[in-house]
Structure formats: C-alpha cells, structure tokens
Design a protein around this motif. Structure first.
Motif, short mmCIF file in Angstrom:
data_model
loop_
_atom_site.label_atom_id
_atom_site.label_comp_id
_atom_site.label_asym_id
_atom_site.label_seq_id
_atom_site.Cartn_x
_atom_site.Cartn_y
_atom_site.Cartn_z
N TYR A 5 3.03 -4.23 11.85
CA TYR A 5 1.97 -4.86 11.04
C TYR A 5 1.09 -3.85 10.30
CZ TYR A 5 -0.21 -9.46 10.19
OH TYR A 5 -0.63 -10.64 9.62
N PRO A 6 0.52 -2.84 10.97
CA PRO A 6 -0.37 -1.91 10.24
C PRO A 6 0.30 -1.19 9.07
CG PRO A 6 -0.73 -1.73 12.60
CD PRO A 6 0.49 -2.58 12.43
N PRO A 7 1.54 -0.69 9.21
CA PRO A 7 2.17 -0.07 8.02
C PRO A 7 2.40 -1.05 6.88
CG PRO A 7 3.31 0.60 10.02
CD PRO A 7 2.37 -0.49 10.41
N VAL A 8 2.72 -2.31 7.20
CA VAL A 8 2.91 -3.32 6.15
C VAL A 8 1.58 -3.58 5.44
CG1 VAL A 8 3.46 -5.73 5.70
CG2 VAL A 8 4.91 -4.39 7.22
N VAL A 9 0.50 -3.68 6.20
CA VAL A 9 -0.83 -3.88 5.60
C VAL A 9 -1.18 -2.70 4.70
CG1 VAL A 9 -3.30 -4.02 6.09
CG2 VAL A 9 -1.68 -5.38 7.44
N ALA A 10 -0.92 -1.48 5.17
CA ALA A 10 -1.23 -0.29 4.38
C ALA A 10 -0.42 -0.27 3.09
CB ALA A 10 -0.94 0.96 5.20
N LEU A 11 0.86 -0.67 3.16
CA LEU A 11 1.69 -0.70 1.96
C LEU A 11 1.16 -1.72 0.96
CD1 LEU A 11 4.23 0.08 0.38
CD2 LEU A 11 5.50 -1.64 1.72
N CYS A 12 0.78 -2.91 1.46
CA CYS A 12 0.23 -3.94 0.57
C CYS A 12 -1.04 -3.45 -0.11
CB CYS A 12 -0.04 -5.22 1.35
SG CYS A 12 1.45 -6.11 1.86
N LYS A 13 -1.92 -2.83 0.64
CA LYS A 13 -3.17 -2.33 0.07
C LYS A 13 -2.89 -1.28 -1.02
CE LYS A 13 -6.52 -2.95 3.81
NZ LYS A 13 -7.41 -2.23 4.74
N THR A 14 -1.92 -0.42 -0.77
CA THR A 14 -1.57 0.60 -1.76
C THR A 14 -1.05 -0.05 -3.04
OG1 THR A 14 -1.03 2.20 -0.03
CG2 THR A 14 -0.10 2.59 -2.21
N MET A 15 -0.20 -1.05 -2.90
CA MET A 15 0.34 -1.76 -4.06
C MET A 15 -0.78 -2.46 -4.84
SD MET A 15 3.81 -3.36 -2.40
CE MET A 15 4.10 -4.36 -3.85
N PHE A 16 -1.70 -3.09 -4.12
CA PHE A 16 -2.78 -3.82 -4.78
C PHE A 16 -3.72 -2.86 -5.52
CE2 PHE A 16 -2.31 -7.23 -1.29
CZ PHE A 16 -1.19 -7.73 -1.94
N ARG A 17 -3.94 -1.68 -4.93
CA ARG A 17 -4.76 -0.68 -5.62
C ARG A 17 -4.06 -0.20 -6.89
NH1 ARG A 17 -6.18 1.12 -0.31
NH2 ARG A 17 -4.46 2.60 -0.33
N ALA A 18 -2.75 0.00 -6.80
CA ALA A 18 -2.00 0.45 -7.97
C ALA A 18 -2.05 -0.58 -9.10
CB ALA A 18 -0.55 0.74 -7.58
N LEU A 19 -2.06 -1.87 -8.72
CA LEU A 19 -2.12 -2.94 -9.71
C LEU A 19 -3.56 -3.27 -10.11
CD1 LEU A 19 0.56 -5.37 -8.23
CD2 LEU A 19 0.80 -3.91 -10.25
N ASP A 20 -4.52 -2.62 -9.45
CA ASP A 20 -5.94 -2.86 -9.70
C ASP A 20 -6.29 -4.34 -9.56
OD1 ASP A 20 -8.55 -2.08 -10.30
OD2 ASP A 20 -8.30 -2.52 -12.43
#
Length: 237
Positions: A5-20
């Motif tokens: 779960y934590p790595p998946v959450v971190a990946l999602c957050k990174t993607m959302f930041r990249a998409l602003d």
C-alpha cells in the motif's frame, strides 16, 4: 506490515504532482484516527477509489475498498489489490464478501464502499444499495459520507480516458458520521446517506474552480448545473 500500500500511495502522489492536479480535502477530521469505520462515497469515475483513499491519509488511515471480483482476477491489478488487502465482491457469493468486510471493520480497518454500485453517468447520486448501512450496523462502527468531484474528467464511463490531462482540480469532501440508531430501518438510513452524499457532492460541484472551456466541454457537468450529462432518469434507463 504494509509492504504494498505505501509504495502505491507514493507512486500515485508522484503522478498527481507531475500532472499538477489540484487536490483539496475538506473534513478529514471526521475520519477517526483509529478503529473501524465505513467510508461511503459517490461514484462518478473509475479513479474514485484512489482519491477516496487520499482523503483518509490526513488521518493516517489506509482504506480497504470493496471491489468487484474481476479486478482481483486481473493479472496486473489482482496482486496489487490483494497486497493492499482490499475486499473482493463476488455477486454470486455476496454473503462471504459481507462477512469479510464486517470482520475487517471489527479488526479496526476502514472499509470503503460505493453504495451506488456503478458509476453515475448523470453525475448526481443514484439510488443506493443498503450494504454500507448494514455493514456499519453489523460491525457497530461509524458510517462516514464522502463526495469526490473532478476525477471523472480523467476517466469515466462512456468517455475516452485522458490520464495525462493536467491541472485538473479534485475536491474531496468528508462529512460527519451518520448515527446508526437501533430500530431505524436500513432503508431509512440509506435514504439519509443519500441525502448527505447529495449535499456533499452539490457543495463540491458548486465550489469547483474550473468551468467548461466551451459548449463541447460541458459534458462533465450535471444537467442541473448547465451541463450536458444525461438527466438521472435518462441515465438510469
């Protein structure tokens, strides 16, 4: 230990930041810091579960979502869903899913439910199934309403997905827990849940900072707000 779960959450957050993506969470204080709870959300996007999960992060909680069994059978999503301890729903064996979700709640987990069962193409709250209420009553835990608005612009039913769309606002509104008193029928409590969800969704829609860019971009607004989404009765048909 939570290995997936934590790595998946971190990946999602990174993607959302990249998409602003402009993600705003209101009402996170209504999610208990410990103990079981049912988190019941509206459903307008295939991505709703991701943002519902993000809504619980300020309380440092991970949400175990109830999702259709076919998602668990997929060779890519299946291992992830099982690793995050989400709960498969087999419509031919619903009692087993209910028991598993109830036990998770009694074990102190937050269980995420989409009581509309399917995506609302009208972008209003459809008629609800009573499962969320029955789960909260069975496990004696809070029932917390939540509305998510915005992810449908990335991926929803009947539209081409656009997972690289940038700068999309996402509003997540979490309401106070609904009391589950003895002697009140599941149908009456489900009607209360629908009212709370509708109020939260309406508040999110009216506070949403983006407007359609033109006549062809009004598809993501409900009809009562000037959009071209089908009326609820038409969408139901």
């Amino acid at each position: 230990m939570e290995l997936v779960y934590p790595p998946v959450v971190a990946l999602c957050k990174t993607m959302f930041r990249a998409l602003d993506l402009k993600i705003q969470v209101d009402g996170a204080e209504h999610i208990p810091p410990s103990g079981g709870a049912v988190l019941a959300s509206n459903h307008s996007s295939y991505l709703d579960f991701i943002f519902c999960g993000l809504g619980a992060l300020p309380a440092k909680r991970l949400v175990r979502f109830m999702a259709k069994k076919s998602v668990f059978d997929h060779k890519v999503s299946g291992p992830l869903m099982r690793g995050m301890r989400h709960i498969p729903v087999d419509r031919d064996a619903g009692a087993a899913s209910f028991r598993q979700a109830t036990q998770a709640l009694k074990d102190g987990e937050i269980v995420g439910v989409f009581p509309e069962a399917t995506i609302s193409e009208s972008f209003t709250v459809k008629e609800l199934k009573s499962g969320a209420v029955r789960l909260a009553r069975s496990a004696k835990v809070p029932l917390i309403p939540m509305a998510v608005w915005g992810p449908h612009r990335l991926w929803t039913k009947g539209r081409e997905k656009d997972l690289t769309k940038r700068h999309v606002p996402v509003l997540i509104k979490i309401g106070q827990a609904i009391e589950i008193p003895k002697g009140v029928s599941p149908d009456a409590l489900t009607a209360t849940l629908k009212e709370r969800l509708s109020d939260l969704l309406d508040a999110a829609q009216r506070a949403y900072p983006d407007k359609p860019s033109g006549p062809d971009d009004r598809w993501w607004l409900p009809a009562h707000l000037g959009g071209t989404a089908p009326l609820p009765q038409t969408a139901a048909v």
